[in-house]
Design an enzyme around this catalytic site. Structure first.
Site, mmCIF file in Angstrom:
data_model
loop_
_atom_site.group_PDB
_atom_site.id
_atom_site.type_symbol
_atom_site.label_atom_id
_atom_site.label_comp_id
_atom_site.label_asym_id
_atom_site.label_seq_id
_atom_site.Cartn_x
_atom_site.Cartn_y
_atom_site.Cartn_z
ATOM 1 N N LYS A 180 -8.245 -1.153 1.086
ATOM 2 C CA LYS A 180 -9.500 -1.607 2.120
ATOM 3 C C LYS A 180 -10.141 -2.823 1.500
ATOM 4 O O LYS A 180 -10.818 -2.510 0.561
ATOM 5 C CB LYS A 180 -10.454 -0.246 2.554
ATOM 6 C CG LYS A 180 -9.957 0.364 3.913
ATOM 7 C CD LYS A 180 -10.235 -0.318 4.961
ATOM 8 C CE LYS A 180 -9.091 0.134 6.164
ATOM 9 N NZ LYS A 180 -8.139 -0.706 6.278
ATOM 10 N N GLU B 30 0.971 -1.230 0.026
ATOM 11 C CA GLU B 30 0.016 -0.035 -0.092
ATOM 12 C C GLU B 30 0.869 1.272 0.065
ATOM 13 O O GLU B 30 1.768 1.359 1.038
ATOM 14 C CB GLU B 30 -0.957 -0.008 1.147
ATOM 15 C CG GLU B 30 -1.804 1.157 1.276
ATOM 16 C CD GLU B 30 -2.745 1.203 2.436
ATOM 17 O OE1 GLU B 30 -3.658 2.133 2.466
ATOM 18 O OE2 GLU B 30 -2.806 0.204 3.085
#
Length: 927
Positions: A734, A717
């Site tokens: 997410k 990420e």
């Protein structure tokens, strides 16, 4: 009159006016004043019962604020001529979506709104700016956590709604509930919390919905973030329902099957004819729609208006990326405002002469408005405009303009002029076996001591094109080690101890009263350079600060005090003057060296080139046979153990769900630490094994010897990147699911993730949060989402990833961009401030470097930082792996625990395999 503002403010400086205890855990309300105190003594701030208010008229506790009892009668405001811009006062209820509204209003109104927090002005200050200085044309009240019955949550908003009967006001979510509550409606729990989910909306054709279709079958879909609603049955006659939805009409982004319009404004409906706003306002009787009047209890109010005041409320979020026609709603509110003031008798010169105030952020705007008020009280007539310009100049010169406050409040240090030299080795990386062999050759003999490797180890070159490595050796090299101080050492929660070690081994200790980010900002601002030096380089990092920022640095970014203290340092950085860069796409290798002007050094360029050429000659050996540091033969003392057992973690998830049900948060990223004693294990050998088992595009290896700290990171990420064109990019993750054991199962799981309503809700909430964070520091209208909820596949998991971009304002420093968004929203939840408070109360230890960032701040003003997840942090012979997940209203506690374990599995398995001897060292292979 005492002004309630600070001359120095950061873009994300959401400093709490109320303590955690008083806002979250006290059964007593925070009071405005003694009059309020007498009325509130019997009401809890966080009731467990469903009903929050039960009056059908102005609630008794608000009577002292009512117009009938006001000590000062409000003057009639002068009208506004019909011009193309509108000045908005935007009240921020400590929300994480306020700056999405700010961005929308800036492009629609023609000038930016002034943003103040709900407890930043007294009523006397608000009265002065609204009625005496006539500084604003309308007011927008933001969403926010909590409920309108708690003064700590709603601040000055209730009084504005009662007193400013002649100013157009739009309340969003919490602002909508406040409009109902202040006039006597009940605010109750919704049938279920709805966060990050979409609904179809019906409306009665009100002017606020001009040019917007109606009905569940239409493409008017809205995003909802709320746990509380206005009870439709308790609505007083003064309030009129104008929009509603069915309580079970919720779904995910994909289920609604629509495309978000490019400008999110929608199009005209019906036969294409559009009446003027004035005609529509005149023709409306402000009645309760016959469609709304007979609805059964399954209908939930999504919009209301006052029958005589120009006040409107929307329960849904028009500013969300997934709400269609959101910009059209804000445009309609602008038109309502212009129409409202154009009906008045004569335009006010005062109103328009101070339009420049709309270009200011409070507290800058507070100071500017004070200057304007002072000017207006001392001059009259034609001399006012000249004095106004002087006041504007004075206010800006005093450092109150937007977010540039911090940079202007300090003298610039003596500039160091750095020059860059570099060499390119074309089509070279594969000839030496790639980045791994290069790092081992250059830095492996010292086991990677005092070295860094920002490692794009993913095989997908589209997700990570460049890797950078370097170590101690150059004359400009230094290491920074920072630890936040105990509260007893300083009144400042930012303060801490900094240890600086230079290239010669000399050390210096400093106490930083204003914190590490402030120090880093000043260090970077002291460097000058010539852009021609790095022309032709395809990447942005040309040397500078490389390292990590821990989660607890959040206190320098407007977050509350840290409840726990990290044993490891809170920030560690090298100043890297010698760098090797690899272009994985084109297979090129670059060798770079920084030096101060007049002190050129070329030895690193020549020595490194010679080492790599030598490695090329010997590259006929397989990579397995390359020299790798020896590993201690001692085994791990045990397996990884979570700080919280399964039962406690599940209980904490249930606590999160209760906070979400009560409206305190939309999403909470609950985490824990998993620990294992590993003895004297070789960190570099461990990282080489981890990158083989779990490659990732934002991976990294860092070793800080004087802090006894190493990081072996396989993060997928990106937190935030700023390139040399001024473009900011965030890529939050997410939604995570394990890979399948067969191709068929793997595709099924990937599709399951893609269509999951829970995971889409998680992702959407963080996308809107990151849009808000970028909206603080980006040019109006530039924040956009090129990729929404893409599914990316890695060795062990599938993840749902979105991309948010925006063009940085030219007067914002790189460090302030990070400050505006740190810690990453995917690791906190939304609204960020309240969510961090709650998480600090639930988590039983510091997250340390987990949830922070690893990356670089280049000397040329660019940066690239990841989110520290899937990472083994080795400090003082203990390995820790942080993991967690986003808790939303749809979460299942047992499944959340399993997701946390899943995210730990890959790095934990790598550690256990390496430490327990199932991985054979190259030294052992040779024997």
């Amino acid at each position: 009159m005492t002004m309630n503002f600070s001359l120095i403010s950061y873009p994300s400086d959401n400093v709490l006016r109320f303590s955690v205890a008083s806002r979250l855990f006290s059964r007593e309300l925070v009071r405005f004043d003694e009059n309020w105190k007498k009325k509130y003594t019997s009401l809890p701030c966080r009731p467990t019962s469903k009903v929050f208010s039960s009056r059908h008229v102005v609630p008794r506790h608000l009577e002292d604020l009512s117009i009938a009892k006001s000590k000062k009668s409000l003057p009639r405001r002068e009208p506004v001529e019909k011009l193309g811009f509108v000045r908005t006062l935007l009240i921020d209820n400590y929300d994480s979506y306020t700056f999405n509204i700010y961005q929308a209003l800036t492009t629609i109104n023609g000038v930016p709104p002034v943003v103040i927090r709900n407890d930043e002005w007294t009523w006397e200050e608000a009265y002065r700016y609204l009625y005496e200085d006539v500084a604003f044309d309308n007011i927008v009240i933001s969403p926010g956590p909590g409920s309108p019955m708690c003064p700590a949550d709603i601040g000055i908003c209730l009084r504005l709604l009662l007193e400013c009967r002649d100013i157009p006001i739009l309340g969003v979510c919490l602002g909508h509930q406040a409009l109902g509550y202040v006039h006597g409606a009940q605010v109750v729990h919704a049938p279920e919390p709805v966060h990050g989910r979409l609904s179809g909306i019906e409306h009665d054709g009100n002017i606020l919905f001009s040019d917007i279709p109606s009905g569940r079958a239409s493409d008017f879909k809205v995003v909802r973030y709320h746990s509380l609603i206005i009870d439709r049955e308790s609505l007083p006659k003064e309030l009129v329902p104008i929009a509603w939805t069915i309580y079970n009409d919720t779904g995910s982004f994909s289920e609604k099957k629509f495309c978000v319009p490019g400008n999110n404004t929608g199009s005209r409906v019906g036969d294409g004819s559009v009446n003027s706003n004035s005609e529509k306002l005149e023709s409306q009787s402000h009645r309760t729609s016959s469609q709304a009047a007979g609805k059964q209890n399954r209908y939930i109010l999504m919009g209301i208006m006052h029958s005589t005041f120009p006040h409107y409320g929307l329960q849904f979020h028009p500013e969300s990326i997934a709400t269609t026609y959101g910009s059209q709603i804000f445009k309609n509110f602008k038109d309502i405002t212009v129409d409202y003031w154009s009906r008045c008798e004569s335009p006010s010169l005062v109103r328009r002469s101070i339009n420049d105030t709309a270009n200011m952020q409070v507290p800058g705007a507070s100071q500017l408005l004070k200057e304007l008020s002072r000017t207006r009280s001392t001059v009259n007539g034609s001399s006012y405009n000249g004095s106004l310009k002087k006041s504007l100049f004075t206010a800006k010169a005093n450092g109150v303009d937007v977010f540039d406050l911090v940079d202007l409040s300090y003298p610039k240090p003596h500039a160091k002029f750095l020059r860059l030299k570099w060499k390119k080795l074309e089509r070279f990386a594969h000839k030496v076996g790639g980045a791994r062999n290069m790092f081992v050759e250059l830095f492996g003999k010292t086991q990677g001591k005092d070295a860094f490797w920002l490692d794009t180890s993913s095989s997908d070159k589209a997700r990570g094109r460049f890797s950078f490595m370097g170590g101690k050796g150059g004359s400009l090299w230094k290491q920074l080690t920072f630890s936040l101080s105990d509260q007893s050492e300083s009144k400042s929660k930012h303060a801490g101890h900094l240890l600086i070690e230079d290239a010669h081994g000399s050390t210096e200790k400093r106490f930083l009263e204003e914190g590490f980010l402030d120090f880093l900002r000043k260090e970077l601002s002291s460097i000058s350079y010539d852009e021609k030096d790095f022309e032709g380089l395809p990447f942005d990092f040309c040397g500078g600060y490389v390292g990590c920022i821990g989660y607890d640095i959040k206190v320098e970014c407007g977050m509350p005090n840290n409840r726990h203290k990290s044993k490891a340092p809170d920030a560690c950085f090298f100043f890297a003057d010698n760098v090797v860069a690899i272009d994985h796409q084109l297979d090129d290798v670059y060798v770079l060296s920084l030096h101060e002007e007049g002190n050129a050094e070329t030895s690193f360029l020549n020595d490194t080139e010679e080492k790599l050429i030598t490695l090329k000659v010997s590259s006929t050996r397989k990579w397995k046979d390359q020299t790798v540091p020896a590993r201690d033969s001692s085994q791990c003392e045990s397996s990884f153990v979570p700080d919280k057992p399964r039962e406690q973690y599940i209980n904490d998830v249930q606590s999160c769900l209760k906070y979400i049900k009560d409206g305190e948060s939309y999403e909470l990223c609950l985490t824990t630490q998993n620990r294992c004693r590993i003895g004297n294990t070789d960190p570099l050998g461990l990282y080489l094994h981890l990158r083989e088992k779990n490659p990732a595009p934002y991976a990294a290896f860092l070793n800080f010897s004087n802090a006894n700290l190493s990081l072996c990171c396989s993060s997928p990420e990106r937190f935030l990147q700023l390139d040399r064109n001024g473009m900011l990019e965030a890529k939050p993750i997410k939604g995570t699911i394990a890979r399948g054991s067969t191709p068929e199962e793997d595709e099924l799981l990937k599709l399951q993730l893609k269509l999951s309503e829970k995971n889409q809700a998680e992702n959407l909430m963080i996308v809107d949060l990151l849009r808000n964070d970028l909206g603080r520091v980006c040019e109006p209208g530039s924040v956009h989402v090129p990729n929404l909820m893409d599914v990316e596949s890695y060795t062990t998991v599938h993840t749902m990833v979105s991309t948010i971009r925006g063009l940085k304002k030219p007067d914002i420093s790189p460090v302030e961009c990070v400050r505006a968004a740190f810690p990453g929203g995917s690791m906190t939840g939304a609204p960020k401030l309240r969510s961090v408070e709650i998480l600090d109360s639930l988590e039983n230890c510091s997250r340390g470097l987990y949830s922070g960032s690893i990356g670089y701040f280049s000397y040329n003003g660019t940066f690239d930082l990841n989110i520290v997840i899937r990472t083994v942090v080795i400090h003082e012979d203990e390995a820790s792996i942080g993991a967690g997940g986003a808790i939303v209203a749809l979460s299942n506690p047992e499944e959340e625990f399993e997701e946390m374990i899943l995210k730990t599995r890959a790095p934990a398995n790598a550690v256990m395999e390496f430490c327990n001897g199932s991985v054979i060292d190259n030294d052992q292979r040779r024997h």
